[in-house]
Design an enzyme around this catalytic site. Structure first.
Site, PDB file in Angstrom:
ATOM      1  N   SER A   1      -1.029   5.442  30.364  1.00 15.98           N
ATOM      2  CA  SER A   1      -1.804   4.319  29.853  1.00 15.98           C
ATOM      3  C   SER A   1      -1.105   3.734  28.630  1.00 15.98           C
ATOM      4  CB  SER A   1      -3.214   4.765  29.460  1.00 15.98           C
ATOM      5  OG  SER A   1      -3.911   5.288  30.564  1.00 15.98           O
TER       6      SER A   1
ATOM      7  N   THR B   1      -6.265   2.871  28.716  1.00 16.80           N
ATOM      8  CA  THR B   1      -6.302   1.570  28.042  1.00 16.80           C
ATOM      9  C   THR B   1      -7.680   0.944  28.197  1.00 16.80           C
ATOM     10  OG1 THR B   1      -3.981   1.360  28.640  1.00 16.80           O
ATOM     11  CG2 THR B   1      -5.066  -0.616  27.788  1.00 16.80           C
ATOM     12  N   ALA B   2      -8.316   1.184  29.347  1.00 20.68           N
ATOM     13  CA  ALA B   2      -9.660   0.662  29.570  1.00 20.68           C
ATOM     14  C   ALA B   2     -10.604   1.116  28.462  1.00 20.68           C
ATOM     15  CB  ALA B   2     -10.179   1.127  30.931  1.00 20.68           C
TER      16      ALA B   2
ATOM     17  N   HIS C   1      -8.807   0.748  38.954  1.00 19.34           N
ATOM     18  CA  HIS C   1      -8.358   0.861  40.336  1.00 19.34           C
ATOM     19  C   HIS C   1      -9.217  -0.001  41.264  1.00 19.34           C
ATOM     20  CE1 HIS C   1      -5.309   3.599  39.082  1.00 19.34           C
ATOM     21  NE2 HIS C   1      -6.165   4.520  38.670  1.00 19.34           N
TER      22      HIS C   1
END
Length: 261
Positions: free
Chosen positions: A42, A92-93, A134
């Site tokens: 990430s 990162t989300a 995803h």
């Protein structure tokens, strides 16, 4: 991205490629231990890995006006998130979610869950809302869920920049000549897949968790494209802006210095 390697069409002379398929949070954790010479991580996790890994100039997953999404059950009546399932602390989300919550003075309790368990947990009502990465970004509506927030859309409106989500990195102790060879090989693998789109898509759908061919093609186009072949200036600016904002708001201890190979 790895189709060329899988087919034996792309090789690094003198080396063999051993493909490990794991979720991104597990790969982040293993990168902290330096276990793999080449790995996906990430962008958030990479902020803590700059002394050990260099960023390959290809292989990135970038959102241009789209990205991880926050979902809840339709007609739930909730005006703001209370309890949110996230796919890992170092994703990162999760970082961009924290930036959005802080900007809007929102408080939320987060719970870490495997990324592929979040959508069904929200659907069953086990948790108020979930942060999807995803293929769930495309299929959430089929599960009676609605989108509350889109990280990539918010980021683009806020900064005018794309949102780098995932990076492919190479361990710095391999040395620059080999690192550059690896970067070119990965790029060649992506190019090979793009030159054989039907076969590459069939290969990718083995890991698509229920995506049909149409949705699979759409998802691949979102995250394997020209940004994947080469991170342009605006993608690099987006990554630096992400780190600058995270540092400014106290979500990073320092501003990372990024080296691209």
């Amino acid at each position: 991205m790895f189709f060329g390697f899988d087919q034996g069409a792309v090789k690094i002379p003198g080396y063999t490629m051993d493909h490990h398929l794991e979720d991104i949070q597990t790969l982040n954790d293993r990168a902290f231990r330096g276990e793999f010479e080449i790995t996906a991580v990430s962008a958030h996790a990479y902020a803590y890995l700059t002394d050990r890994y260099w960023v390959l100039n290809c292989g990135a997953s970038v959102g241009r006006g789209y990205g991880p999404i926050l979902v809840q059950q339709k007609n739930s009546g909730k005006k703001s998130p209370f309890q949110i399932a996230i796919p890992g602390q170092w994703t990162t989300a999760a970082l961009v979610l924290n930036l959005w919550l802080a900007e809007n003075n929102l408080k939320a309790e987060t719970r870490i869950m495997p990324f592929d368990e979040i959508l069904p947990a929200v659907e069953r009502g086990e948790i108020d809302s979930g942060l999807l990465i995803h293929e769930g970004q495309l299929t959430f509506g089929d599960h009676g869920l609605e989108k509350v927030w889109d990280a990539g859309e918010w980021w683009q409106k806020k900064t005018g920049l794309p949102l780098p989500l995932g990076l492919d990195v190479v361990r710095a102790d391999l040395g620059e000549p080999l690192a550059r060879q690896i970067s070119q090989a990965l790029r060649d693998s992506i190019l090979y897949a793009q030159a054989h789109p039907e076969e590459a898509l069939e290969y990718a759908l083995r890991y698509g968790r229920g995506l049909d061919k149409k949705l699979g093609k759409r998802f691949v186009a979102m995250y394997v494209n020209k940004d994947t072949l080469e991170q342009g200036a605006d993608v690099q600016q987006g990554l630096q802006k992400l780190y600058d904002e995270a540092f400014r708001l106290g979500f990073l201890p320092s501003k990372p210095i990024v080296r691209f190979i």
